[in-house]
Design a protein around this motif. Sequence first.
Motif: not given
Length: 415
Positions: A185-192, A241-242
Amino acid sequence: MTRNRRDPRAERAAIQVASVRGASGPARPRYDRTAKGTAKAAGGRPRRDPRSERAGQQVPGANRPRYDLSQIVHGERPVLAETRPRPAPEAASKILVVEDPAFLVAVVPDATGGRLSAHDRQVLGAARTLAGRDGGVVVVSIGPCESCGPAGADRHLALEDAGADPASRAARVTAALAALTPRHVLFPESRDGGDLARRVAVRMGAALFDNAEVVAAASLVRPARGRRVEQRAAPGLLASVAPDAVADYAGAPREARPLTVDLAPAAGPTSAILSAERIPADPATVPLGLAEFVISAGNGVHDLDTFRQLVGALHATPGASRVLCDAGLMPRHSQVGASGTVLAATCYVALGISGAPQHLQGVAGCEHVVAVNTDLHAAMIERAGLAIVKDAQEVMPALLRLLAQEAQRDAGDQM
C-alpha cells in the motif's frame, strides 16, 4: 546486364549553344544546363535549376517574399504538390487489461477535487514498479477520481467521502484495504497523505516505511540522519513516497476497472468529532509559494485595476513579473521567478509575459500554464499548455464580461 558507357564529350556537345564573343577576346563556349537542355542526355538526369524552383515556390501577394516550401519544383515544370505518402494517423493507444492479477498494489492518493495531483501520479508510477508484469494496481480514493487509467491503475475503488474528519477517512481506508488484501500500500508523503498513512498504520498495527525516495521491486530507500546515510528495506505492507522522487507511469493506459466491495466496520477507536469542514484560505493573502491558482501580470499589462478585478473574480492569487516589481507597480513579494518565488501551483496564467529564463524557472513546477501574449514565438507561449495570441488588455475585459454573464445565468437558475 550491362549499361551504356557515358560519353561526357557528347553530352557536353549536346547542350552547347551559340557562342558569345567576349569584349576583348575570342568567343567563349556557352551551355544550356536547364532541365530542357539536359533532358536525359545519354541516360543522365536533368540538372536542377535552383532559381526556377525558388520562383515556383514564391507565394504571390505578400509584402515580403514568402515561399511555400511544401511544394516541389523541377526545372521549368509547373508547381506540383508534394506526392509523398503521408503517415496514417496513429491508432488509439491500446488499453492494457489485467484480468486476474497475481497480487494487488494499492495506492491511496490525495486526489484533491477529484483529480490526481502530480505527486499522486508519481506514487502510481512507483506502484507500477512494485506490481511488475504479474501484479495489478488499484487506486483507493475517497470520493471520485479522474484519469486513473492513463496514470497506471488497473482497478479503481471509490469510497464514500466521509468529510474532512481524518479519523473517519482513515477508518474507511482501513476497511477497504482489509477487503482488498493488497501486498503493498503506497501513500503520497504530503500533508494529507502522510497524516492518513500514519493513521492507517496505527489502525492496522503495521510498520510504515515513510518518505521513500527510491522504489524498486527488491528494496525501498530513504534518507536518514540529515541525509548523511541511506536506509534500505524490503518493500513491506505500508510505505509513503516522497515528492519528485519517482517518475510517472509512461506506458499504455490501463483499464481502471471500477470495484465495489462490502466494507466491514473498521477496528479501532471511533472519532469524537461530530462534523468537520475545510475552510479555504483567502487567495489574496495566501503566500505565493503555497497558492494553487496564480494569475501574473507582465510588461504587456498597463491597466492594473482591471487586472486586480480579474484576479478577484477568478479567486486567484496575484503575481507579477520582475519588470513590474522593479517599477514599483506590484509588491516585491508577488514576483514570480528564480529571483522571486518558485511556484508549485496547479494553474498559472501569464498575462503579457514574454517568458524570461528566470521567470520560466519559477513556473517549471506548475501543472497547467495559460499564456496571453501578442508574440506567437514568445517563450511563455511555447511553455503554455493553452495559449491566447492576443493583447492582454483586450482579453482581461472580455473575461470579466464572460464571468459576469455566467454569474447572471447562475442567479437566474437559482430563482
